[in-house]
Scaffold this active site. Structure first.
Site, PDB file in Angstrom:
ATOM      1  N   ARG A  70       0.845  -1.183   0.000  1.00  0.00           N
ATOM      2  CA  ARG A  70       0.000   0.000   0.000  1.00  0.00           C
ATOM      3  C   ARG A  70       0.883   1.237   0.000  1.00  0.00           C
ATOM      4  O   ARG A  70       1.869   1.313   0.733  1.00  0.00           O
ATOM      5  CB  ARG A  70      -0.945   0.009   1.228  1.00  0.00           C
ATOM      6  CG  ARG A  70      -2.118  -0.964   1.117  1.00  0.00           C
ATOM      7  CD  ARG A  70      -3.099  -0.522   0.047  1.00  0.00           C
ATOM      8  NE  ARG A  70      -4.240  -1.429  -0.090  1.00  0.00           N
ATOM      9  CZ  ARG A  70      -4.308  -2.416  -0.962  1.00  0.00           C
ATOM     10  NH1 ARG A  70      -3.268  -2.651  -1.765  1.00  0.00           N
ATOM     11  NH2 ARG A  70      -5.378  -3.167  -1.051  1.00  0.00           N
ATOM     12  N   GLU A 116      -1.918   7.666  -5.680  1.00  0.00           N
ATOM     13  CA  GLU A 116      -2.104   7.004  -6.974  1.00  0.00           C
ATOM     14  C   GLU A 116      -3.498   7.155  -7.551  1.00  0.00           C
ATOM     15  O   GLU A 116      -3.698   6.984  -8.759  1.00  0.00           O
ATOM     16  CB  GLU A 116      -1.786   5.511  -6.853  1.00  0.00           C
ATOM     17  CG  GLU A 116      -2.773   4.707  -6.036  1.00  0.00           C
ATOM     18  CD  GLU A 116      -2.438   3.220  -6.024  1.00  0.00           C
ATOM     19  OE1 GLU A 116      -3.310   2.432  -6.418  1.00  0.00           O
ATOM     20  OE2 GLU A 116      -1.326   2.851  -5.628  1.00  0.00           O
ATOM     21  N   HIS A 175       0.413  -0.203 -10.150  1.00  0.00           N
ATOM     22  CA  HIS A 175      -0.478  -1.102  -9.409  1.00  0.00           C
ATOM     23  C   HIS A 175      -0.902  -2.290 -10.278  1.00  0.00           C
ATOM     24  O   HIS A 175      -2.086  -2.620 -10.391  1.00  0.00           O
ATOM     25  CB  HIS A 175      -1.716  -0.352  -8.912  1.00  0.00           C
ATOM     26  CG  HIS A 175      -2.276  -0.931  -7.645  1.00  0.00           C
ATOM     27  ND1 HIS A 175      -2.644  -0.154  -6.568  1.00  0.00           N
ATOM     28  CD2 HIS A 175      -2.520  -2.207  -7.265  1.00  0.00           C
ATOM     29  CE1 HIS A 175      -3.105  -0.930  -5.598  1.00  0.00           C
ATOM     30  NE2 HIS A 175      -3.041  -2.182  -6.011  1.00  0.00           N
ATOM     31  N   ALA A 218       0.697  -5.432  -9.992  1.00  0.00           N
ATOM     32  CA  ALA A 218       1.183  -6.697  -9.439  1.00  0.00           C
ATOM     33  C   ALA A 218       0.093  -7.769  -9.429  1.00  0.00           C
ATOM     34  O   ALA A 218       0.377  -8.961  -9.579  1.00  0.00           O
ATOM     35  CB  ALA A 218       1.736  -6.492  -8.029  1.00  0.00           C
TER      36      ALA A 218
END
Length: 334
Positions: A234, A263, A295, A297
């Site tokens: 995070r 983000e 983001h 992953a």
């Protein structure tokens, strides 16, 4: 059940529609994020399906409740973007997807480590420009290096398994030690010791008020010069301004982030024709030893299928009035 699905991309719709053939929910897809301006889109929907950058603060939840929404179905594990206490007061149920593919996150983490270490991002650009010089591409053997894992839940333990196979020395910090990690030979230490002895530090914990800006100026002072820092968890775990200072002083030798504290104004959108107004983010991009992914992953076929399956199952459980194992409970209250 009629469901308003927010923050949807092509891949969200593809996997949700495919899995929904088994469930038969009425899914209405919206590209915008859920916030105070877009709650009207969910009018008449007993359920909303949301993602990491949707905002479900008290004001949003009150508007949703007034419109008849009773279920908040998160298609992600984290729920720091939801005022769960307010939802409880409004008699709204919040469910999530606690584990969609820990392998996806763990493998992306290792990929970032290797790319940073061996300068793969820089080598790729050089070769495309006809530059075959090896100057500045020096890396190190991962074997024998000490890696500190902060958070040893489902993702952290898989990171430990992969790094064990690479011959790394592993230490970890977690208030609740994982027997699987202990069986691998992972040594649990206090956070200050982990900072002090680790060549690489990787974060795999949820964002809570207690660990907000876990990596700050004070933490950086405790770390080895040239430490590698990885965050696929995070964005709020890292104080970005402090990180920039650490990069400039060379305390941080390598940085990779798949998440960023601000983000929500950037990630998941194509801003290639825009002037990005976030000066802190833009400063990060100027460092040659920094890799940022947007983001992504979680973005594997396996993960997207599992997210869709669990999300729609959660909605069905709520519709049928049967217990849902993925219901978020706070302070012993549902």
């Amino acid at each position: 059940m009629k469901v308003a699905v927010f923050s949807t991309k092509v891949y969200d719709r593809q996997f949700l529609e495919a899995v929904n053939s088994q469930y038969g929910h009425e899914l209405t897809f919206f590209e915008p994020h859920l916030d105070t301006q877009t709650t009207i889109l969910a009018s008449g929907c007993p359920a909303v399906c949301v993602f990491v950058n949707d905002s479900l603060n008290g004001q949003v939840l009150e508007k949703l409740a007034q419109q008849g929404t009773r279920l908040i179905a998160l298609r992600c594990a984290g729920f720091n973007n939801v005022d769960v206490t307010k939802a409880t007061e409004l008699d709204m149920t919040v469910v999530r997807v606690p584990a969609y593919s820990p392998y996806a996150i763990a493998e992306h983490t290792i990929g970032l480590m290797l790319a940073l270490n061996r300068k793969i991002h820089r080598a790729y650009s050089r070769v495309r420009e006809g530059n075959f010089s090896l100057d500045g591409l020096l890396g190190f053997d991962m074997h024998g290096r000490t890696v500190g894992i902060v958070g040893t839940g489902k993702i952290g333990v898989i990171v430990a398994q992969i790094l064990t196979g690479m011959g790394c020395q592993l230490v970890a910090y977690d208030p609740y030690p994982n027997p699987e990690c202990q069986a691998l030979g992972v040594k649990y230490v206090e956070l200050a010791e982990l900072f002090a002895i680790s060549d690489i530090i990787t974060l795999h914990c949820p964002l809570t008020p207690e660990n907000y800006h876990l990596i700050n100026s004070e933490a950086l002072e405790q770390m080895k010069p040239g430490v590698m820092l990885i965050n696929t968890s995070r964005g709020g775990l890292i104080d970005t301004k402090a990180i920039i200072g650490g990069l400039k002083s060379k305390k941080i030798g390598y940085l990779a982030m798949d998440v960023y504290e601000q983000e929500s104004a950037l990630f998941f959108e194509d801003l290639s024709n825009e002037v990005i107004q976030d000066d802190i983010f833009q400063r990060l991009l100027t460092f040659p030893n920094v890799i940022i992914t947007a983001h992504q992953a979680f973005l594997t076929e396996n993960a997207l299928h599992n997210i869709a399956e669990t999300t729609l199952s959660n909605i069905s459980n709520f519709e049928k009035g049967v217990p849902c194992p993925n219901k978020i409970i706070i302070n012993n209250r549902e």
